[in-house]
Design an enzyme around this catalytic site. Structure first.
Site, PDB file in Angstrom:
ATOM      1  N   ARG A 273       4.887 -13.863 -20.796  1.00  0.00           N
ATOM      2  CA  ARG A 273       5.460 -14.105 -19.468  1.00  0.00           C
ATOM      3  C   ARG A 273       4.902 -13.137 -18.435  1.00  0.00           C
ATOM      4  O   ARG A 273       5.270 -13.229 -17.268  1.00  0.00           O
ATOM      5  CB  ARG A 273       6.972 -13.932 -19.531  1.00  0.00           C
ATOM      6  CG  ARG A 273       7.760 -15.234 -19.671  1.00  0.00           C
ATOM      7  CD  ARG A 273       9.219 -14.849 -19.732  1.00  0.00           C
ATOM      8  NE  ARG A 273      10.131 -15.878 -19.373  1.00  0.00           N
ATOM      9  CZ  ARG A 273      10.816 -16.633 -20.231  1.00  0.00           C
ATOM     10  NH1 ARG A 273      10.606 -16.510 -21.522  1.00  0.00           N
ATOM     11  NH2 ARG A 273      11.691 -17.512 -19.806  1.00  0.00           N
TER      12      ARG A 273
ATOM     13  N   ARG B  85      21.656 -28.813 -17.927  1.00  0.00           N
ATOM     14  CA  ARG B  85      21.223 -28.617 -19.318  1.00  0.00           C
ATOM     15  C   ARG B  85      22.414 -28.310 -20.223  1.00  0.00           C
ATOM     16  O   ARG B  85      23.291 -27.515 -19.885  1.00  0.00           O
ATOM     17  CB  ARG B  85      20.216 -27.466 -19.382  1.00  0.00           C
ATOM     18  CG  ARG B  85      19.862 -27.051 -20.803  1.00  0.00           C
ATOM     19  CD  ARG B  85      18.527 -26.390 -20.905  1.00  0.00           C
ATOM     20  NE  ARG B  85      18.425 -25.124 -20.215  1.00  0.00           N
ATOM     21  CZ  ARG B  85      17.286 -24.458 -20.059  1.00  0.00           C
ATOM     22  NH1 ARG B  85      16.153 -24.976 -20.520  1.00  0.00           N
ATOM     23  NH2 ARG B  85      17.267 -23.312 -19.426  1.00  0.00           N
TER      24      ARG B  85
ATOM     25  N   LYS C  30       9.809 -27.137 -21.501  1.00  0.00           N
ATOM     26  CA  LYS C  30       9.008 -26.519 -22.567  1.00  0.00           C
ATOM     27  C   LYS C  30       9.669 -26.721 -23.928  1.00  0.00           C
ATOM     28  O   LYS C  30       9.010 -27.075 -24.892  1.00  0.00           O
ATOM     29  CB  LYS C  30       8.827 -25.011 -22.307  1.00  0.00           C
ATOM     30  CG  LYS C  30       8.110 -24.688 -21.008  1.00  0.00           C
ATOM     31  CD  LYS C  30       7.730 -23.213 -20.917  1.00  0.00           C
ATOM     32  CE  LYS C  30       8.917 -22.271 -20.854  1.00  0.00           C
ATOM     33  NZ  LYS C  30       9.735 -22.394 -19.634  1.00  0.00           N
TER      34      LYS C  30
ATOM     35  N   ARG D 128      15.672 -16.380 -11.951  1.00  0.00           N
ATOM     36  CA  ARG D 128      14.674 -16.657 -13.001  1.00  0.00           C
ATOM     37  C   ARG D 128      13.464 -17.372 -12.415  1.00  0.00           C
ATOM     38  O   ARG D 128      12.332 -17.128 -12.830  1.00  0.00           O
ATOM     39  CB  ARG D 128      15.312 -17.499 -14.123  1.00  0.00           C
ATOM     40  CG  ARG D 128      16.150 -16.626 -15.064  1.00  0.00           C
ATOM     41  CD  ARG D 128      17.157 -17.420 -15.855  1.00  0.00           C
ATOM     42  NE  ARG D 128      16.592 -18.371 -16.768  1.00  0.00           N
ATOM     43  CZ  ARG D 128      17.224 -19.473 -17.185  1.00  0.00           C
ATOM     44  NH1 ARG D 128      18.463 -19.731 -16.757  1.00  0.00           N
ATOM     45  NH2 ARG D 128      16.652 -20.299 -18.008  1.00  0.00           N
TER      46      ARG D 128
ATOM     47  N   ARG E 140      24.016 -22.784 -21.570  1.00  0.00           N
ATOM     48  CA  ARG E 140      23.483 -21.452 -21.841  1.00  0.00           C
ATOM     49  C   ARG E 140      24.103 -20.450 -20.874  1.00  0.00           C
ATOM     50  O   ARG E 140      24.327 -20.777 -19.706  1.00  0.00           O
ATOM     51  CB  ARG E 140      21.962 -21.461 -21.648  1.00  0.00           C
ATOM     52  CG  ARG E 140      21.192 -21.610 -22.927  1.00  0.00           C
ATOM     53  CD  ARG E 140      19.736 -21.796 -22.680  1.00  0.00           C
ATOM     54  NE  ARG E 140      19.122 -20.726 -21.884  1.00  0.00           N
ATOM     55  CZ  ARG E 140      17.810 -20.561 -21.758  1.00  0.00           C
ATOM     56  NH1 ARG E 140      16.988 -21.389 -22.370  1.00  0.00           N
ATOM     57  NH2 ARG E 140      17.314 -19.597 -21.016  1.00  0.00           N
TER      58      ARG E 140
HETATM   59  P1  AMP Z   1      13.965 -18.574 -22.241  1.00  0.00           P
HETATM   60  O1  AMP Z   1      14.839 -19.081 -23.318  1.00  0.00           O
HETATM   61  O2  AMP Z   1      12.507 -18.625 -22.594  1.00  0.00           O
HETATM   62  O3  AMP Z   1      14.258 -19.211 -20.896  1.00  0.00           O
HETATM   63  O4  AMP Z   1      14.307 -17.008 -22.063  1.00  0.00           O
HETATM   64  C1  AMP Z   1      15.590 -16.576 -21.688  1.00  0.00           C
HETATM   65  C2  AMP Z   1      15.534 -15.136 -21.209  1.00  0.00           C
HETATM   66  O5  AMP Z   1      15.066 -14.282 -22.257  1.00  0.00           O
HETATM   67  C3  AMP Z   1      14.578 -14.873 -20.044  1.00  0.00           C
HETATM   68  O6  AMP Z   1      15.167 -15.162 -18.786  1.00  0.00           O
HETATM   69  C4  AMP Z   1      14.298 -13.373 -20.234  1.00  0.00           C
HETATM   70  O7  AMP Z   1      15.387 -12.595 -19.779  1.00  0.00           O
HETATM   71  C5  AMP Z   1      14.239 -13.237 -21.746  1.00  0.00           C
HETATM   72  N1  AMP Z   1      12.862 -13.459 -22.256  1.00  0.00           N
HETATM   73  C6  AMP Z   1      12.450 -14.435 -23.103  1.00  0.00           C
HETATM   74  N2  AMP Z   1      11.132 -14.341 -23.345  1.00  0.00           N
HETATM   75  C7  AMP Z   1      10.690 -13.277 -22.622  1.00  0.00           C
HETATM   76  C8  AMP Z   1       9.412 -12.677 -22.427  1.00  0.00           C
HETATM   77  N3  AMP Z   1       8.300 -13.165 -23.009  1.00  0.00           N
HETATM   78  N4  AMP Z   1       9.341 -11.595 -21.609  1.00  0.00           N
HETATM   79  C9  AMP Z   1      10.445 -11.075 -21.015  1.00  0.00           C
HETATM   80  N5  AMP Z   1      11.662 -11.606 -21.132  1.00  0.00           N
HETATM   81  C10 AMP Z   1      11.798 -12.702 -21.937  1.00  0.00           C
END
Ligand code: AMP
Length: 213
Positions: free
Chosen positions: A88, A127, A13, A171, A160
């Site tokens: 999400r 990554r 993404k 996740r 990360r």
């Molecule tokens: P990402 O960078 O999108 O993979 O997000 C990393 C982490 O941030 C996720 O595993 C969640 O813990 C939190 N997070 C990001 N966006 C959301 C969302 N829309 N709803 C809930 N948790 C989120």
């Protein structure tokens, strides 16, 4: 143009987002990036979010919805936006629809990128992200020219904090149980396109351009 990128962690993404915003001139809004910036700055929001992120769990809807909608209120989102990692959950999607309806808008396209679990694990564990500019690389598939150094800005590459095997397993499970129901939600709305994320970066992007025009 109001766009949403959906897909499991590691589907690509972020990589596609970088190409889309370059072509369509809309802001890239990643709730994950907003949380990571807050963690770096040591804010209260960052402290709260970190508790969930470290375990690979979702940050509670009430908190995420407020952060995301606040960001969408900003002037640069008037002509459109690209959401990456939000919504999400169905509750988040409903809140977003309500917010856009209130301003006479709607979600124009949802781009769902799918990749099988085994491939996701390989991608996420490989990554690397530039500490300085956020550019992403993948050791087996898209390595930097120089080991550990960003091609774009020369900054150091890092992993990360939530890209560990254990957290990634969780996740992906959380994605399947809490985010996948969104596919049916947008199927019903009729604005979702399903893309095969294993066909290569350029092919996925060309498919997106075909959809967006
Ligand atoms: P990402 O960078 O999108 O993979 O997000 C990393 C982490 O941030 C996720 O595993 C969640 O813990 C939190 N997070 C990001 N966006 C959301 C969302 N829309 N709803 C809930 N948790 C989120």
């Amino acid at each position: 143009m109001n766009l949403i990128l959906l897909g499991p962690p590691g589907a690509g993404k972020g990589t596609q987002a970088a190409k889309i915003i370059e072509n369509y001139n809309i802001p890239h809004i990643s709730t994950g990036d907003i949380f990571r910036e807050n963690i770096k700055e040591g804010t209260d929001l960052g402290k709260k979010a970190k508790e969930y992120m470290d375990k690979g769990e979702l940050v509670p809807d009430s908190l995420v919805i407020e952060i995301a909608l606040d960001r969408l209120e900003k002037d640069d989102c008037k002509e459109g936006f690209l959401l990456d990692g939000f919504p999400r959950t169905v509750e988040q999607a409903e809140a977003l629809d309500k917010f856009l309806e209130g301003r006479g808008g709607k979600v124009d396209h949802v781009l769902d990128i799918d990749v099988p679990k085994e491939e996701l694990m390989v991608r996420i564990l490989g990554r690397r992200v530039c500490k300085q500019c956020g550019a992403t690389y993948n050791i087996p598939n898209m390595p930097p020219k120089k080991d550990g150094i960003c091609d774009v800005c020369g900054g150091p590459l890092m992993q990360r904090a939530d890209d560990t095997r254990e957290t990634v397993e969780n996740r992906i499970e959380v994605y399947n149980s809490q985010t996948k129901p969104l596919l049916a939600y947008y199927d019903k709305a009729g604005n979702i396109a399903h893309l095969d994320g294993t066909t290569g970066l350029e092919n996925v992007f060309n498919a997106i351009v075909g959809i967006l025009g």
